[in-house]
Design an enzyme around this catalytic site. Structure first.
Site, PDB file in Angstrom:
ATOM      1  N   HIS A   1       8.234   8.464 -27.009  1.00 40.86           N
ATOM      2  CA  HIS A   1       7.064   9.590 -26.755  1.00 40.86           C
ATOM      3  C   HIS A   1       6.915  10.761 -27.170  1.00 40.86           C
ATOM      4  O   HIS A   1       6.213  11.296 -27.126  1.00 40.86           O
ATOM      5  CB  HIS A   1       6.997   8.794 -25.009  1.00 40.86           C
ATOM      6  CG  HIS A   1       5.813   9.870 -24.825  1.00 40.86           C
ATOM      7  ND1 HIS A   1       4.620   9.849 -24.462  1.00 40.86           N
ATOM      8  CD2 HIS A   1       6.259  11.104 -23.400  1.00 40.86           C
ATOM      9  CE1 HIS A   1       4.082  10.782 -23.805  1.00 40.86           C
ATOM     10  NE2 HIS A   1       4.915  11.631 -23.029  1.00 40.86           N
TER      11      HIS A   1
ATOM     12  N   HIS B   1      -0.121  15.566 -25.807  1.00 43.45           N
ATOM     13  CA  HIS B   1      -0.493  14.210 -25.468  1.00 43.45           C
ATOM     14  C   HIS B   1      -1.919  13.845 -25.972  1.00 43.45           C
ATOM     15  O   HIS B   1      -2.324  12.039 -26.336  1.00 43.45           O
ATOM     16  CB  HIS B   1      -0.431  14.035 -24.763  1.00 43.45           C
ATOM     17  CG  HIS B   1       1.187  14.097 -23.725  1.00 43.45           C
ATOM     18  ND1 HIS B   1       1.835  15.432 -23.505  1.00 43.45           N
ATOM     19  CD2 HIS B   1       1.869  13.442 -23.078  1.00 43.45           C
ATOM     20  CE1 HIS B   1       3.208  15.666 -23.303  1.00 43.45           C
ATOM     21  NE2 HIS B   1       3.292  13.990 -22.695  1.00 43.45           N
TER      22      HIS B   1
ATOM     23  N   HIS C   1      -0.886  10.120 -27.675  1.00 45.20           N
ATOM     24  CA  HIS C   1      -1.515   9.266 -27.071  1.00 45.20           C
ATOM     25  C   HIS C   1      -1.807   8.217 -28.087  1.00 45.20           C
ATOM     26  O   HIS C   1      -1.807   7.105 -28.374  1.00 45.20           O
ATOM     27  CB  HIS C   1      -2.071   9.348 -25.988  1.00 45.20           C
ATOM     28  CG  HIS C   1      -1.078   9.612 -24.616  1.00 45.20           C
ATOM     29  ND1 HIS C   1      -1.573   9.906 -23.449  1.00 45.20           N
ATOM     30  CD2 HIS C   1       0.328  10.235 -24.598  1.00 45.20           C
ATOM     31  CE1 HIS C   1      -0.426  10.547 -22.821  1.00 45.20           C
ATOM     32  NE2 HIS C   1       0.469  10.397 -23.254  1.00 45.20           N
TER      33      HIS C   1
ATOM     34  N   GLU D   1      -3.810  17.462 -10.369  1.00 39.35           N
ATOM     35  CA  GLU D   1      -4.099  17.402 -12.536  1.00 39.35           C
ATOM     36  C   GLU D   1      -5.984  17.403 -12.188  1.00 39.35           C
ATOM     37  O   GLU D   1      -7.186  17.244 -13.205  1.00 39.35           O
ATOM     38  CB  GLU D   1      -4.071  15.643 -12.977  1.00 39.35           C
ATOM     39  CG  GLU D   1      -4.042  17.123 -14.919  1.00 39.35           C
ATOM     40  CD  GLU D   1      -3.344  15.704 -15.366  1.00 39.35           C
ATOM     41  OE1 GLU D   1      -4.323  14.794 -15.994  1.00 39.35           O
ATOM     42  OE2 GLU D   1      -2.991  15.624 -15.725  1.00 39.35           O
TER      43      GLU D   1
ATOM     44  N   LYS E   1       7.429  22.958 -14.442  1.00 37.30           N
ATOM     45  CA  LYS E   1       6.939  21.554 -13.956  1.00 37.30           C
ATOM     46  C   LYS E   1       6.239  21.670 -12.776  1.00 37.30           C
ATOM     47  O   LYS E   1       5.908  21.437 -11.991  1.00 37.30           O
ATOM     48  CB  LYS E   1       7.969  20.526 -14.476  1.00 37.30           C
ATOM     49  CG  LYS E   1       6.608  19.269 -14.252  1.00 37.30           C
ATOM     50  CD  LYS E   1       5.368  18.868 -14.906  1.00 37.30           C
ATOM     51  CE  LYS E   1       5.311  17.414 -14.755  1.00 37.30           C
ATOM     52  NZ  LYS E   1       5.713  16.450 -15.107  1.00 37.30           N
TER      53      LYS E   1
ATOM     54  N   ARG F   1      -2.044  21.495 -14.299  1.00 35.29           N
ATOM     55  CA  ARG F   1      -1.693  20.344 -14.448  1.00 35.29           C
ATOM     56  C   ARG F   1      -2.389  19.469 -16.113  1.00 35.29           C
ATOM     57  O   ARG F   1      -0.900  19.641 -16.644  1.00 35.29           O
ATOM     58  CB  ARG F   1      -1.602  19.573 -13.351  1.00 35.29           C
ATOM     59  CG  ARG F   1      -0.930  18.746 -13.621  1.00 35.29           C
ATOM     60  CD  ARG F   1      -0.217  17.826 -12.559  1.00 35.29           C
ATOM     61  NE  ARG F   1       1.168  16.944 -12.972  1.00 35.29           N
ATOM     62  CZ  ARG F   1       1.856  15.906 -12.213  1.00 35.29           C
ATOM     63  NH1 ARG F   1       1.524  16.334 -10.532  1.00 35.29           N
ATOM     64  NH2 ARG F   1       2.580  14.954 -12.663  1.00 35.29           N
TER      65      ARG F   1
ATOM     66  N   ASN G   1      -0.555  18.492 -20.629  1.00 42.02           N
ATOM     67  CA  ASN G   1      -0.731  17.226 -21.953  1.00 42.02           C
ATOM     68  C   ASN G   1      -0.742  17.510 -23.434  1.00 42.02           C
ATOM     69  O   ASN G   1      -1.502  17.341 -24.182  1.00 42.02           O
ATOM     70  CB  ASN G   1      -2.340  16.236 -21.367  1.00 42.02           C
ATOM     71  CG  ASN G   1      -2.430  15.441 -20.165  1.00 42.02           C
ATOM     72  OD1 ASN G   1      -1.011  14.757 -19.743  1.00 42.02           O
ATOM     73  ND2 ASN G   1      -2.788  16.224 -19.149  1.00 42.02           N
TER      74      ASN G   1
ATOM     75  N   ARG H   1       0.336  -0.873  -0.330  1.00 39.95           N
ATOM     76  CA  ARG H   1      -0.153  -0.097   0.122  1.00 39.95           C
ATOM     77  C   ARG H   1       0.951   1.510   0.071  1.00 39.95           C
ATOM     78  O   ARG H   1       0.254   2.737   0.545  1.00 39.95           O
ATOM     79  CB  ARG H   1      -0.663  -0.177   1.090  1.00 39.95           C
ATOM     80  CG  ARG H   1      -2.204  -1.217   1.195  1.00 39.95           C
ATOM     81  CD  ARG H   1      -3.326  -0.758   1.535  1.00 39.95           C
ATOM     82  NE  ARG H   1      -4.052  -2.048   1.994  1.00 39.95           N
ATOM     83  CZ  ARG H   1      -4.256  -3.282   2.642  1.00 39.95           C
ATOM     84  NH1 ARG H   1      -3.599  -2.501   4.078  1.00 39.95           N
ATOM     85  NH2 ARG H   1      -5.588  -3.596   2.636  1.00 39.95           N
TER      86      ARG H   1
ATOM     87  N   LYS I   1       3.361  11.809 -11.041  1.00 31.55           N
ATOM     88  CA  LYS I   1       2.356  10.481 -12.149  1.00 31.55           C
ATOM     89  C   LYS I   1       3.420   9.166 -12.273  1.00 31.55           C
ATOM     90  O   LYS I   1       4.286   9.189 -12.919  1.00 31.55           O
ATOM     91  CB  LYS I   1       2.003  11.633 -12.856  1.00 31.55           C
ATOM     92  CG  LYS I   1       1.321  12.050 -13.244  1.00 31.55           C
ATOM     93  CD  LYS I   1       1.247  13.034 -15.119  1.00 31.55           C
ATOM     94  CE  LYS I   1      -0.438  14.095 -14.837  1.00 31.55           C
ATOM     95  NZ  LYS I   1      -0.878  13.713 -16.380  1.00 31.55           N
TER      96      LYS I   1
ATOM     97  N   GLU J   1       9.379  17.958 -24.784  1.00 31.38           N
ATOM     98  CA  GLU J   1       8.964  17.893 -23.882  1.00 31.38           C
ATOM     99  C   GLU J   1       9.773  19.554 -23.142  1.00 31.38           C
ATOM    100  O   GLU J   1       8.425  20.603 -22.658  1.00 31.38           O
ATOM    101  CB  GLU J   1       9.456  17.188 -22.475  1.00 31.38           C
ATOM    102  CG  GLU J   1       8.443  15.935 -22.974  1.00 31.38           C
ATOM    103  CD  GLU J   1       6.819  15.500 -23.341  1.00 31.38           C
ATOM    104  OE1 GLU J   1       5.808  16.557 -22.719  1.00 31.38           O
ATOM    105  OE2 GLU J   1       6.551  15.062 -22.873  1.00 31.38           O
TER     106      GLU J   1
END
Length: 349
Positions: free
Chosen positions: A252, A235, A239, A224, A214, A228, A232, A112, A134, A176
């Site tokens: 990526h 993205h 993606h 997010e 960032k 935030r 993306n 956990r 993330k 990026e």
């Protein structure tokens, strides 16, 4: 009848990001370094000369985005169980964004949640993926659809690791950096237009500015819920491209570069960005040999895949669109006609 559980609390997950030569670090607990075969051959000896622990293990995964999956997560977890790691144990993510995401995710679910440290070795992971907590993995439905927000205890960015970075990987990281500048900092974008990122001192300054951007965004919106999501940019399209090409054709950052060009096309069509500004972004990406074109084989299927994006809902797609250079808008109000028009521009002739 009700039973109330009071769980209001303040948890300080703050941490430092060090941009410098990796210092000597001692961990008074069990530690596992998670890396891949490529990084292991290049830099593992250097890392091991810098760290010590009560007990130290190395977990080596296969290299590549296609291995960012449950099997790799199980490899990490099984090793931790076999070596009897506990909640005070520590993981070190030593590699690029794939290693960082999977190590962080494994840390978030092992017993956990245990701590982990990021030591990123690619430009992309140094300026973006290692910062912000993330974590996750891919599955057949898309990229990073399984994961958790789990902040590292520290991030160590050592530019030394970039000396062995392949040209394509370097360009993927630049994508990026450009993303940060277009969405939040016009002055930074103009700096990048004239800068030579192959010069170490200039590259270090670019890394610093990207990481600071960032960090500011994550501090304002860790989970997010709003701001935030602007990170993306590129993205949403990228993606889908990665998914369509089975994560094998593009890195990526390369997919994100194409995604930014597509997002800019949409922004121009909606009068949010000028054609001249879109061309400036494209030129900056091409300066570092990043791909800026893509042929969509099935426009309808590409459109449907948007709905697997984490930011989308059952009936609307969330797009991150630039407002010129240096600002951004997050919107789910783009009509289907506009979306299809943009996709058709990239479709087969």
């Amino acid at each position: 009848m009700q039973v109330h559980i009071e769980l209001k609390k303040v948890v300080d997950d703050s941490y430092d990001i060090t941009i410098d030569t990796l210092p000597k670090i001692h961990f008074d607990t069990k530690v596992a370094v998670v890396t891949n075969a490529t990084i292991s051959k290049l830099h593992l000896d250097y890392l091991l000369s810098k760290i010590s622990a009560k007990e130290l293990h190395v977990i080596t995964l296969k290299d590549g985005e296609e291995y960012k999956n449950q099997e790799s997560i199980d490899t990490i977890l099984n090793s931790l169980f076999e070596h009897r790691f506990n909640r005070k144990s520590m993981l070190i993510a030593f590699g690029g964004g794939v290693i960082g995401d999977m190590t962080g995710y494994a840390a978030s679910i092992y017993q956990r949640g245990i701590d982990f440290v990021q030591i990123p070795t690619t430009l992309l992971s140094q300026v973006d993926a290692s910062v912000g907590g993330k974590t996750g993995m891919n599955n057949k439905y898309g990229k990073n659809l399984v994961g958790a927000f789990h902040q590292p205890r520290a991030v160590y960015i050592d530019p030394y690791f970039l000396t062995t970075l392949p040209e394509r990987e370097f360009g993927a990281g630049v994508a990026e950096v450009v993303k940060m500048a277009v969405t939040f900092n016009k002055d930074f974008f103009e700096f990048l237009e004239s800068a030579d990122l192959k010069k170490p001192e200039i590259l270090q300054e670019a890394i610093k500015q990207a990481v600071q951007t960032k960090a500011d965004v994550v501090s304002a919106d860790e989970k997010e819920h709003g701001l935030r999501a602007a990170l993306n940019y590129g993205h949403t399209f990228g993606h889908v491209i990665e998914n369509e090409t089975a994560y094998k054709k593009f890195l990526h950052g390369e997919a994100v570069a194409i995604g930014m060009v597509m997002a800019n096309e949409m922004a121009v069509k909606m009068n949010l960005m000028s054609e001249k500004e879109a061309l400036r972004v494209k030129a900056l990406l091409e300066k570092y040999n990043l791909p800026t074109s893509y042929i969509i084989n099935d426009v309808k299927n590409f459109y449907e895949t948007f709905f697997l994006d984490k930011k989308s809902s059952d009936s609307s797609i969330t797009f991150i669109l630039p407002l010129g250079i240096g600002d951004v808008v997050i919107t789910d109000k783009v009509d289907v006609g506009t979306i299809m028009c943009v996709l058709n521009k990239f479709g087969k002739a």
